[in-house]
Design a protein around this motif. Sequence first.
Motif, PDB file in Angstrom:
ATOM      1  N   ASP A 281      64.310  61.636 -58.013  1.00 59.97           N
ATOM      2  CA  ASP A 281      63.322  60.747 -57.386  1.00 59.97           C
ATOM      3  C   ASP A 281      63.200  60.997 -55.887  1.00 59.97           C
ATOM      4  N   ASN A 282      63.527  62.199 -55.455  1.00 60.74           N
ATOM      5  CA  ASN A 282      63.473  62.502 -54.026  1.00 60.74           C
ATOM      6  C   ASN A 282      62.040  62.549 -53.502  1.00 60.74           C
ATOM      7  N   GLU A 283      61.071  62.718 -54.417  1.00 65.33           N
ATOM      8  CA  GLU A 283      59.680  62.725 -53.994  1.00 65.33           C
ATOM      9  C   GLU A 283      59.246  61.361 -53.449  1.00 65.33           C
ATOM     10  N   LEU A 284      59.945  60.304 -53.860  1.00 66.57           N
ATOM     11  CA  LEU A 284      59.645  58.974 -53.340  1.00 66.57           C
ATOM     12  C   LEU A 284      60.143  58.814 -51.905  1.00 66.57           C
ATOM     13  N   ARG A 285      61.053  59.667 -51.520  1.00 64.42           N
ATOM     14  CA  ARG A 285      61.664  59.604 -50.184  1.00 64.42           C
ATOM     15  C   ARG A 285      61.042  60.600 -49.220  1.00 64.42           C
ATOM     16  N   LEU A 286      60.874  61.850 -49.670  1.00 63.30           N
ATOM     17  CA  LEU A 286      60.352  62.899 -48.790  1.00 63.30           C
ATOM     18  C   LEU A 286      58.827  62.858 -48.771  1.00 63.30           C
ATOM     19  N   THR A 287      58.295  61.921 -48.002  1.00 60.68           N
ATOM     20  CA  THR A 287      56.848  61.707 -47.934  1.00 60.68           C
ATOM     21  C   THR A 287      56.252  62.165 -46.613  1.00 60.68           C
ATOM     22  N   GLY A 288      57.107  62.589 -45.688  1.00 59.77           N
ATOM     23  CA  GLY A 288      56.621  62.923 -44.353  1.00 59.77           C
ATOM     24  C   GLY A 288      56.634  61.723 -43.420  1.00 59.77           C
ATOM     25  N   GLU A 289      57.023  60.570 -43.939  1.00 57.29           N
ATOM     26  CA  GLU A 289      57.136  59.361 -43.137  1.00 57.29           C
ATOM     27  C   GLU A 289      58.598  58.943 -43.050  1.00 57.29           C
ATOM     28  N   GLY A 293      60.727  64.994 -43.722  1.00 55.29           N
ATOM     29  CA  GLY A 293      59.696  65.994 -43.889  1.00 55.29           C
ATOM     30  C   GLY A 293      59.056  65.810 -45.251  1.00 55.29           C
ATOM     31  N   HIS A 294      57.890  66.401 -45.470  1.00 53.97           N
ATOM     32  CA  HIS A 294      57.235  66.276 -46.773  1.00 53.97           C
ATOM     33  C   HIS A 294      57.875  67.212 -47.782  1.00 53.97           C
ATOM     34  N   ILE A 295      58.006  66.741 -49.002  1.00 50.91           N
ATOM     35  CA  ILE A 295      58.709  67.494 -50.031  1.00 50.91           C
ATOM     36  C   ILE A 295      58.067  68.837 -50.333  1.00 50.91           C
ATOM     37  N   SER A 296      56.784  68.981 -50.083  1.00 55.10           N
ATOM     38  CA  SER A 296      56.064  70.207 -50.440  1.00 55.10           C
ATOM     39  C   SER A 296      56.059  71.253 -49.328  1.00 55.10           C
ATOM     40  N   VAL A 297      56.630  70.923 -48.183  1.00 54.31           N
ATOM     41  CA  VAL A 297      56.566  71.825 -47.031  1.00 54.31           C
ATOM     42  C   VAL A 297      57.946  71.992 -46.409  1.00 54.31           C
ATOM     43  N   PHE A 298      58.303  73.245 -46.098  1.00 52.70           N
ATOM     44  CA  PHE A 298      59.540  73.500 -45.371  1.00 52.70           C
ATOM     45  C   PHE A 298      59.234  73.540 -43.883  1.00 52.70           C
ATOM     46  N   SER A 299      60.059  72.856 -43.085  1.00 49.94           N
ATOM     47  CA  SER A 299      59.851  72.843 -41.643  1.00 49.94           C
ATOM     48  C   SER A 299      61.205  72.734 -40.943  1.00 49.94           C
ATOM     49  N   TYR A 300      61.232  73.110 -39.690  1.00 50.89           N
ATOM     50  CA  TYR A 300      62.447  72.942 -38.898  1.00 50.89           C
ATOM     51  C   TYR A 300      62.055  72.775 -37.439  1.00 50.89           C
ATOM     52  N   GLY A 301      62.964  72.209 -36.658  1.00 44.94           N
ATOM     53  CA  GLY A 301      62.667  72.020 -35.255  1.00 44.94           C
ATOM     54  C   GLY A 301      63.857  71.458 -34.504  1.00 44.94           C
ATOM     55  N   VAL A 302      63.830  71.621 -33.198  1.00 42.71           N
ATOM     56  CA  VAL A 302      64.900  71.123 -32.338  1.00 42.71           C
ATOM     57  C   VAL A 302      64.716  69.624 -32.123  1.00 42.71           C
ATOM     58  N   GLY A 303      65.705  68.842 -32.505  1.00 38.60           N
ATOM     59  CA  GLY A 303      65.650  67.398 -32.323  1.00 38.60           C
ATOM     60  C   GLY A 303      64.593  66.706 -33.158  1.00 38.60           C
ATOM     61  N   ASN A 304      64.041  67.390 -34.139  1.00 37.31           N
ATOM     62  CA  ASN A 304      62.949  66.838 -34.953  1.00 37.31           C
ATOM     63  C   ASN A 304      63.497  66.170 -36.199  1.00 37.31           C
ATOM     64  N   ARG A 305      63.525  64.845 -36.211  1.00 35.26           N
ATOM     65  CA  ARG A 305      64.044  64.103 -37.352  1.00 35.26           C
ATOM     66  C   ARG A 305      63.043  64.040 -38.504  1.00 35.26           C
ATOM     67  N   PRO A 328      68.378  66.430 -48.551  1.00 38.10           N
ATOM     68  CA  PRO A 328      69.128  65.852 -49.670  1.00 38.10           C
ATOM     69  C   PRO A 328      68.999  64.329 -49.759  1.00 38.10           C
ATOM     70  N   ALA A 329      68.795  63.839 -50.978  1.00 38.11           N
ATOM     71  CA  ALA A 329      68.710  62.409 -51.243  1.00 38.11           C
ATOM     72  C   ALA A 329      70.105  61.812 -51.356  1.00 38.11           C
ATOM     73  N   SER A 330      70.165  60.504 -51.378  1.00 36.85           N
ATOM     74  CA  SER A 330      71.450  59.794 -51.419  1.00 36.85           C
ATOM     75  C   SER A 330      72.205  60.020 -52.713  1.00 36.85           C
ATOM     76  N   ASN A 331      71.503  60.378 -53.812  1.00 38.71           N
ATOM     77  CA  ASN A 331      72.153  60.487 -55.118  1.00 38.71           C
ATOM     78  C   ASN A 331      72.478  61.930 -55.515  1.00 38.71           C
ATOM     79  N   ILE A 332      72.608  62.813 -54.554  1.00 38.35           N
ATOM     80  CA  ILE A 332      72.889  64.222 -54.838  1.00 38.35           C
ATOM     81  C   ILE A 332      74.257  64.425 -55.484  1.00 38.35           C
ATOM     82  N   ASP A 333      74.390  65.575 -56.145  1.00 38.91           N
ATOM     83  CA  ASP A 333      75.699  66.118 -56.487  1.00 38.91           C
ATOM     84  C   ASP A 333      76.079  67.011 -55.307  1.00 38.91           C
TER      85      ASP A 333
END
Length: 359
Positions: A281-289, A293-305, A328-333
Amino acid sequence: MSIISNAAISSKYELKGANKQVPIEYVFIDEEGQLRSKTKTLDYMPKTIQDVPPLDMDETKDADIVLLGAQHRRQLVPIAMYQDPFRVNLQGKLVLCEHPTRQHCKEIMDYYAHLEPWFGMEQEYVLFDPKTNRPLGWPLHGEPESQGKYYCGVGAGKIFGRDIMEAHYRACLFAGLVLCGCNAEVTPGQLEYQIGPCVGVTIGDELWMARYIMERITEEFGIIVSLHPKPMRGDWNPTGCHTNFSTNEMRSAETGLEAIDQAIENMSSKHFEHIEVYGQDNELRLTGEYETGHISVFSYGVGNRGASIRIPRKVVAEGKGYMEDRRPASNIDPYQVVTIIMKSSFNYKSQFEQEILIQ
């Protein structure tokens, strides 16, 4: 459903053992990724994990077969031992048992042992009141005051569950876990503890044991702990398990930033492979808000939460350090998460894949 805790009554029987009998709590992960445990008494004090015998499971019990999984493991094989904070006077031990995902993780960590991989995990969770089926501290109807005052909050109405967080913190330290901190989080009733830094596969061992201790403590308080990535819909921060990662090259001032950048570049092409093991259910979390970051896009940055991978500003300033994988979501292995981080960071190829390339 009303839950009554009898912890005060059972504490009367925390008596010092009159003999050398030692209770061993075998903690294991079932086929569904749920924690379970079973007790056995030894007539001696184990000094190392090698002194703890495997625990045979009943092959005739359908329940045991289901718990042990499709591979029909017949034994609980000990792999890590900790002090038992629930049986202090009896000098009990908590023993974590082997799991298939751990076996593969250890193989990968052994393969890359020369890089000295360090991991830290920030385990967020939400406490629920079973009487209301709502997060601890929430009103029976409606919602609490909007986010803002709860993060690292102090005082009534700003933090809920400090007694549980504090009990867990003390119990983990007593057990011998590398628990480096804890704090209240953004959503009311949401808390966090941090495990690490740990070397290689041990990060998974310690996170699972910290989760077990939390389940036992909330059980005594009559409270439920949720690791769902988005337990409450609406304008509330989701729940994750940010994973910090470094190698000896990343921690070196001579090679630090270059090693971090190269690992991130390698990871970028494996984004969706990571998402597959980064929690249900990580798609409910990774919304870009909400600092994701959004689940469909990989991104990285300095100090970018709001990026998939964040490089702390301090790391750039010092030219060395670590990266933070915020996906990673809270329920990961945890075993699966650190395994894929290592494999994709260094373009790991199995023996079979290496033979194909040679041909």
